[in-house]
Design an enzyme around this catalytic site. Structure first.
Site, mmCIF file in Angstrom:
data_model
loop_
_atom_site.group_PDB
_atom_site.id
_atom_site.type_symbol
_atom_site.label_atom_id
_atom_site.label_comp_id
_atom_site.label_asym_id
_atom_site.label_seq_id
_atom_site.Cartn_x
_atom_site.Cartn_y
_atom_site.Cartn_z
ATOM 1 N N CYS A 82 -5.532 2.012 5.943
ATOM 2 C CA CYS A 82 -6.236 0.781 6.295
ATOM 3 C C CYS A 82 -5.689 0.223 7.608
ATOM 4 O O CYS A 82 -4.782 0.786 8.218
ATOM 5 C CB CYS A 82 -6.066 -0.245 5.168
ATOM 6 S SG CYS A 82 -4.382 -0.929 5.104
ATOM 7 N N HIS A 125 0.862 -1.171 0.000
ATOM 8 C CA HIS A 125 0.000 0.000 0.000
ATOM 9 C C HIS A 125 0.904 1.228 0.000
ATOM 10 O O HIS A 125 2.105 1.133 0.279
ATOM 11 C CB HIS A 125 -0.883 0.005 1.241
ATOM 12 C CG HIS A 125 -2.035 -0.935 1.155
ATOM 13 N ND1 HIS A 125 -3.021 -0.973 2.110
ATOM 14 C CD2 HIS A 125 -2.370 -1.877 0.239
ATOM 15 C CE1 HIS A 125 -3.924 -1.893 1.790
ATOM 16 N NE2 HIS A 125 -3.543 -2.444 0.653
ATOM 17 N N SER A 157 -7.382 7.544 3.658
ATOM 18 C CA SER A 157 -7.361 7.071 5.042
ATOM 19 C C SER A 157 -6.644 5.718 5.135
ATOM 20 O O SER A 157 -6.982 4.790 4.404
ATOM 21 C CB SER A 157 -8.809 6.930 5.533
ATOM 22 O OG SER A 157 -8.856 6.515 6.873
ATOM 23 N N GLU A 211 1.325 3.743 2.031
ATOM 24 C CA GLU A 211 2.013 4.040 3.280
ATOM 25 C C GLU A 211 3.146 3.048 3.535
ATOM 26 O O GLU A 211 4.225 3.435 4.004
ATOM 27 C CB GLU A 211 1.026 4.014 4.460
ATOM 28 C CG GLU A 211 -0.111 5.003 4.333
ATOM 29 C CD GLU A 211 -1.333 4.476 3.577
ATOM 30 O OE1 GLU A 211 -2.395 5.082 3.709
ATOM 31 O OE2 GLU A 211 -1.224 3.442 2.866
ATOM 32 N N CYS A 213 -1.786 -0.477 7.400
ATOM 33 C CA CYS A 213 -0.966 0.736 7.417
ATOM 34 C C CYS A 213 -1.097 1.462 8.754
ATOM 35 O O CYS A 213 -0.118 2.030 9.258
ATOM 36 C CB CYS A 213 -1.345 1.636 6.253
ATOM 37 S SG CYS A 213 -1.053 0.815 4.649
#
Length: 148
Positions: A82, A53, A80, A55, A85
């Protein structure tokens, strides 16, 4: 924090880079003492990865940092974070997360707040539009990314 708009623009640029590579348009940057020390974008598709992801890619690209460094950091993400992350935010003690938008997806923001993380949601129009368009055009890829 100063330069919020500038840092989010950098995260958006990462999201656009991911989209141009055929990936999911989510971007992230890690800031320490006013400087970008890591940047990344969702590369699950590009790398055939289960965990890249935005991040996670950003933290990986920042390299090994000390706990003292993480405690001075701010993580910017166009979407936002998950559960995965958010777990990395907690594990490394990142004290602040700035979120581009949480209307298309909202991770466990309240849990992060309960654990002492300062969360700011910008509701950035560009972040929302990028994700809405991607989700509409790629619902199967999107559902795979969020585990549905």
């Amino acid at each position: 924090m100063e330069n919020v708009t500038e840092y989010m623009k950098e995260a958006i640029d990462e999201a656009k880079k991911g989209l141009s590579e055929g990936g999911i348009p989510i971007g992230s940057v890690l800031i320490i003492d006013g400087k970008i020390v890591g940047r990344g974008h969702n590369r699950r598709i590009q790398k055939g990865s289960a965990i890249l992801h935005a991040e996670m890619d950003c933290l990986e690209n920042a390299g090994r940092l000390t706990a003292k460094d993480y405690r001075r950091s701010v993580l910017f993400s166009t979407l936002s974070p998950c559960d995965m992350c958010s777990g990395a935010v907690l594990l490394y003690g990142v004290p602040e997360v700035v979120v581009g938008e949480n209307t298309t997806f909202q991770g466990p923001e309240e849990y992060l707040r309960q654990r002492g993380v300062d969360i700011t949601v910008l509701n950035d129009v560009e972040c929302i539009e990028i994700m809405e368009k991607f989700i509409e055009e790629n619902p199967t890829l999107w559902n795979e990314d969020i585990g549905e």
